[in-house]
Motif scaffolding. Structure first.
Motif, short mmCIF file in Angstrom:
data_model
loop_
_atom_site.label_atom_id
_atom_site.label_comp_id
_atom_site.label_asym_id
_atom_site.label_seq_id
_atom_site.Cartn_x
_atom_site.Cartn_y
_atom_site.Cartn_z
N ASP A 29 0.52 -7.61 2.81
CA ASP A 29 0.57 -7.74 4.26
C ASP A 29 -0.36 -6.73 4.93
OD1 ASP A 29 1.97 -5.48 3.64
OD2 ASP A 29 3.79 -6.00 4.76
N TYR A 30 -1.33 -6.24 4.18
CA TYR A 30 -2.37 -5.36 4.70
C TYR A 30 -3.67 -5.74 4.00
CZ TYR A 30 -1.88 -2.84 0.27
OH TYR A 30 -1.83 -2.52 -1.07
N ASP A 31 -4.80 -5.29 4.52
CA ASP A 31 -6.11 -5.62 3.97
C ASP A 31 -6.51 -4.58 2.93
OD1 ASP A 31 -8.71 -6.25 3.41
OD2 ASP A 31 -9.46 -6.00 5.45
N PRO A 32 -6.51 -4.93 1.62
CA PRO A 32 -6.91 -3.97 0.58
C PRO A 32 -8.36 -3.51 0.72
CG PRO A 32 -5.78 -5.87 -0.38
CD PRO A 32 -6.11 -6.22 1.03
N GLY A 33 -9.16 -4.25 1.48
CA GLY A 33 -10.52 -3.81 1.73
C GLY A 33 -10.60 -2.69 2.74
N GLN A 34 -9.54 -2.52 3.51
CA GLN A 34 -9.48 -1.48 4.52
C GLN A 34 -8.57 -0.33 4.11
OE1 GLN A 34 -7.92 -2.82 8.28
NE2 GLN A 34 -8.01 -0.78 9.22
N TRP A 35 -7.47 -0.67 3.43
CA TRP A 35 -6.45 0.32 3.11
C TRP A 35 -6.38 0.60 1.62
CZ3 TRP A 35 -3.93 3.00 6.79
CH2 TRP A 35 -3.90 2.47 8.08
N LEU A 36 -6.06 1.83 1.29
CA LEU A 36 -5.77 2.25 -0.06
C LEU A 36 -4.30 2.67 -0.07
CD1 LEU A 36 -7.02 2.76 -2.86
CD2 LEU A 36 -7.61 5.07 -2.09
N TYR A 37 -3.47 1.88 -0.72
CA TYR A 37 -2.01 2.08 -0.67
C TYR A 37 -1.44 1.86 -2.07
CZ TYR A 37 2.82 1.50 1.09
OH TYR A 37 4.17 1.61 1.35
N VAL A 38 -1.06 2.95 -2.72
CA VAL A 38 -0.64 2.88 -4.12
C VAL A 38 0.66 3.68 -4.30
CG1 VAL A 38 -1.34 3.24 -6.52
CG2 VAL A 38 -3.09 2.87 -4.75
N PRO A 39 1.75 3.00 -4.73
CA PRO A 39 1.92 1.57 -4.98
C PRO A 39 1.78 0.75 -3.69
CG PRO A 39 3.69 2.82 -6.02
CD PRO A 39 2.97 3.76 -5.09
N CYS A 40 1.64 -0.57 -3.87
CA CYS A 40 1.34 -1.43 -2.73
C CYS A 40 2.58 -1.93 -2.01
CB CYS A 40 0.50 -2.62 -3.20
SG CYS A 40 1.26 -3.57 -4.54
N ALA A 41 3.76 -1.50 -2.43
CA ALA A 41 5.00 -1.86 -1.76
C ALA A 41 5.83 -0.59 -1.58
CB ALA A 41 5.78 -2.89 -2.59
N TYR A 42 6.68 -0.62 -0.58
CA TYR A 42 7.50 0.54 -0.28
C TYR A 42 8.48 0.79 -1.43
CZ TYR A 42 10.11 3.86 2.58
OH TYR A 42 10.69 5.00 3.07
N THR A 43 8.46 2.01 -1.94
CA THR A 43 9.35 2.36 -3.04
C THR A 43 9.69 3.84 -2.96
OG1 THR A 43 9.63 2.19 -5.45
CG2 THR A 43 7.44 2.84 -4.64
N ASP A 44 10.34 4.37 -3.98
CA ASP A 44 10.84 5.74 -3.95
C ASP A 44 9.74 6.79 -4.14
OD1 ASP A 44 13.67 5.26 -3.62
OD2 ASP A 44 13.67 4.45 -5.65
N TYR A 45 8.52 6.36 -4.34
CA TYR A 45 7.42 7.30 -4.53
C TYR A 45 6.16 6.67 -3.97
CZ TYR A 45 6.25 4.18 -8.39
OH TYR A 45 5.93 3.06 -9.13
N ARG A 46 5.17 7.51 -3.70
CA ARG A 46 3.87 7.01 -3.24
C ARG A 46 2.79 7.94 -3.75
NH1 ARG A 46 3.23 7.72 2.73
NH2 ARG A 46 1.93 9.50 2.20
N ALA A 67 5.51 6.42 5.96
CA ALA A 67 4.29 5.77 6.43
C ALA A 67 3.78 4.71 5.45
CB ALA A 67 3.20 6.82 6.66
N ALA A 68 3.11 3.70 6.01
CA ALA A 68 2.54 2.61 5.23
C ALA A 68 1.32 2.08 6.00
CB ALA A 68 3.57 1.49 5.03
N PRO A 69 0.49 1.22 5.39
CA PRO A 69 -0.64 0.66 6.12
C PRO A 69 -0.21 -0.02 7.41
CG PRO A 69 -0.85 0.20 3.78
CD PRO A 69 0.52 0.78 3.98
N ASN A 70 -0.98 0.19 8.46
CA ASN A 70 -0.69 -0.38 9.78
C ASN A 70 0.61 0.13 10.38
OD1 ASN A 70 -3.04 -2.11 9.66
ND2 ASN A 70 -1.87 -3.43 8.27
#
Length: 213
Positions: A29-46, A67-70
């Protein structure tokens, strides 16, 4: 607010490599070309949250919150403003510890060796993204005193940074006691970056840390 789940109810921890591969799939639900989000879903770690660019400013806090993309929180909005003001085309938020906890006092008392190992793999990855000398903004505030293993994690990060020839900075006044780097939340958007010697800072911390990571 994110309060860590009991150990037995936590999501399995993906390796950084596995989580990075998933984050690049075009199904989010975000643009991987714009955002770097690892892991790509909300979880207990980032491991990582940031924007993509050729010249990122790597901001280092203690641990991630919600916090998360967007959906950046106030701290991440401040990080982005300071990065852009100082001539960087993007920002990457990294943390000394990858465990999500809005209140640092809710972090685990002991370091998770596997999560730490994979978090350091993430740190190596983001240092490799810069087309110039990697720029690291130390921004963890006095929160580093929350857990005894945190300075040891920073010590390892300093060594990794040296491999990549990274330069360290702070923004805002350092704390009078301990000289801790300023937290980003209440910084002015036009705050400049100041050179920072992380090794000298680490050596100045009172007391020796004996916890292993």
């Amino acid at each position: 607010m994110h309060i860590p789940n009991p150990l037995e109810k936590r999501s399995p921890v993906l390796s950084f490599k596995e989580a990075l591969a998933q984050s690049m799939e075009p199904v989010h639900d975000y643009d991987p070309g714009q955002w770097l989000y690892v892991p790509c879903a909300y979880t207990d770690y980032r491991y990582i949250l940031g924007t993509r660019g050729q010249r990122p400013l790597i901001c280092v806090g203690i641990n991630p919150s919600t916090a998360a993309p967007n959906a950046l929180d106030n701290t991440l909005c401040s990080v982005q403003r300071v990065a852009l003001h100082n001539g960087y085309d993007s920002f990457i938020m990294f943390n000394v510890c990858a465990q999500r906890a809005t209140r640092p006092q809710d972090m685990d008392r002991d370091c998770d060796p596997y999560l730490h190992q994979e978090n350091m793999a993430a740190f190596r990855y983001i240092l490799s993204l810069s087309t110039e000398t990697p720029a690291i903004w130390a921004a963890w505030g006095t929160i580093i005193q929350t857990r005894s293993y945190l300075p040891r994690c920073v010590e390892e990060m300093i060594a990794i940074g040296e491999e990549y020839g990274a330069k360290w900075f702070t923004a805002g006044a350092r704390s009078k006691k301990g000289g801790h780097p300023h937290h980003p939340l209440y910084l002015k958007k036009d705050s400049p970056l100041d050179p920072f010697d992380p090794q000298a800072y680490l050596e100045s911390l009172t007391g020796k840390v004996t916890a292993t990571v």
